[in-house]
Design an enzyme around this catalytic site. Sequence first.
Site, PDB file in Angstrom:
ATOM      1  N   SER A  83     -12.993  -1.845   5.267  1.00 43.53           N
ATOM      2  CA  SER A  83     -14.287  -1.622   5.878  1.00 43.53           C
ATOM      3  C   SER A  83     -14.349  -2.575   7.055  1.00 43.53           C
ATOM      4  CB  SER A  83     -15.374  -1.928   4.851  1.00 43.53           C
ATOM      5  OG  SER A  83     -16.633  -1.730   5.419  1.00 43.53           O
ATOM      6  N   GLU A 127     -11.555   3.874  -0.443  1.00 46.44           N
ATOM      7  CA  GLU A 127     -11.852   2.978   0.674  1.00 46.44           C
ATOM      8  C   GLU A 127     -10.979   1.726   0.549  1.00 46.44           C
ATOM      9  OE1 GLU A 127     -16.002   1.846   1.002  1.00 46.44           O
ATOM     10  OE2 GLU A 127     -15.372  -0.081   1.820  1.00 46.44           O
ATOM     11  N   ARG A 183      -6.717  -1.395  -4.013  1.00 44.04           N
ATOM     12  CA  ARG A 183      -6.718   0.048  -3.746  1.00 44.04           C
ATOM     13  C   ARG A 183      -5.510   0.471  -2.918  1.00 44.04           C
ATOM     14  NH1 ARG A 183     -13.175   0.732  -2.543  1.00 44.04           N
ATOM     15  NH2 ARG A 183     -13.882   0.112  -4.622  1.00 44.04           N
ATOM     16  N   ARG A 230     -12.567  -0.643  -8.954  1.00 48.88           N
ATOM     17  CA  ARG A 230     -13.780  -1.407  -8.727  1.00 48.88           C
ATOM     18  C   ARG A 230     -13.832  -2.524  -9.774  1.00 48.88           C
ATOM     19  NH1 ARG A 230     -18.443   0.103  -6.008  1.00 48.88           N
ATOM     20  NH2 ARG A 230     -17.631   2.205  -5.780  1.00 48.88           N
ATOM     21  N   ARG A 257     -17.022  -9.937  -7.237  1.00 45.72           N
ATOM     22  CA  ARG A 257     -18.269  -9.187  -7.098  1.00 45.72           C
ATOM     23  C   ARG A 257     -18.779  -8.753  -8.462  1.00 45.72           C
ATOM     24  NH1 ARG A 257     -16.990  -5.593  -1.636  1.00 45.72           N
ATOM     25  NH2 ARG A 257     -16.259  -7.387  -0.449  1.00 45.72           N
TER      26      ARG A 257
END
Length: 422
Positions: free
Chosen positions: A346, A343, A385, A271, A256
Amino acid sequence: MLPLELIRRDPDRVKRAARLKGEEAPIDEILALDRGWREHLHAAETVKAEQNRLSKEFAKTRDDALKERLREMADQAKSELAEAEAVKHELDDLLLRVPNVFHESVPVGETEKDNLVVREVGSKRELGFAARTHYDLGETLGIMDFEHAARVSGSRFAFLIGEGARLERALVQFMLDTHTREHGYVEVLPPVLVNSASMTGTANLPKFGADAFRIEGQDLWLVPTAEVPLTNFHRDEILDGDRLPLKYVAYTPCFRSEAGAAGKDTRGFIRLHQFSKVELVKVTSAETSMAEFEHLLADAEVILQRLGLHYQVMLMCSGDMGFAQFKKYDLNAWCPGLGRYLEVSSCSVFNDFQAMRANLRYRPARGAPPSFAHTINGSGLALTRTIDAIIETYQRADGTIEVPEALLPYMGGLEVIGRRSS
RNA sequence: GGAGAGGUGGCCGAGUGGUUGAAGGCGGCGGUCUCGAAAACCGUUAUGGGUCACUGGCCCAUCGAGAGUUCGAAUCUCUCCCUCUCCGCCA
């Protein structure tokens, strides 16, 4: 995408849903284009029908005047059709930019503050000493390395080294084993380069192309998530209803560019432009999708529970849930060092929104007309994470890290990460 | 990457520029027969879209994708994609 028929029938519902999601929806333009398209199409088809009829007659009579007339009709039909297609393209393009509606159980809200904590499992671990962050511990132990990653690749990349790399491998194995053996998912190792049609199928295009990496000069993208190849696996197919639900699990790297998020979570293993993830995808019938969605969420939660991590299940509000989702939960794992939740998963259900884009259908019963499938996906879990949460939760006063019990069989006898072996 | 062959309905497989949306077979569904089943026989069996007097009809499109030639294309031409065989290269 949404069915054009829904927009014709109930444009206000679609407008309202878009507004509550904080998205733009060009509904009025779509309705105008729809009218124009049908006018031209009707004109074209009327001429074409007549032309087809007379053409058969010409085959017998070979009449020159008729031939001349047919030539004119062919031109006329062609130009009307071209006009219709041009309008339809514009229409389709706008349709791909209309956000999904959302389920009635989704709370209306604007920001993450309006999300709902559905439940919390476990509790924040009391360490009895000052908790350190995963990146502090990771760098000190030499199992995480951001400096060399910056040299080799740039910012927002990381190396895992030694027991850190081993930890990720163990986690991957643990997650895949649990989902395949206990939850009934089929393990898949998909391509991580996909074409634009696939990216459009899952709604990563056209709106979110800037968040992904593209291969220069080719119609290929690095997958932002395994959801893309897994959901598109059955693109343009009509599946037998009795094959559903299909359940796939894949471990892949995810890429990403996160263009809009610069400055956020710049420190640590949080991230990154590249991270690993075990992804769950289901293709279901319309009737079972909401129940299958809850099951998938539970499948992901099992991983956190077995790892002994404290987490919360968050139901996303309309404004925070995203363009394509019909309903979405986040799983947030507690990180004592960071002092906040990260997080790690999801989970989303899309009803037929993705299936329409991907033209993914099923036949509910023998001889019945095909319906669009429902698609569901969720992380089970994101590796990066999860590693952070493990490091911060299982850290010891001396800066070493205890291996969670569930991972012991996968760590080759290693019980503590970072212990001097001298 | 080079040379060649090929892509037709759920599957296999015909197809001469003109009732070919597409023969035939298999499979599926319905029926006849049967105490029942099998076999045999008969019928039926695509998708998308538009439209109307809309539990049905009419029309358009679709033979890998796109463009072209033609009054008319599965059939002729061009481009692209994919598959297969051989060679090269490689993990």
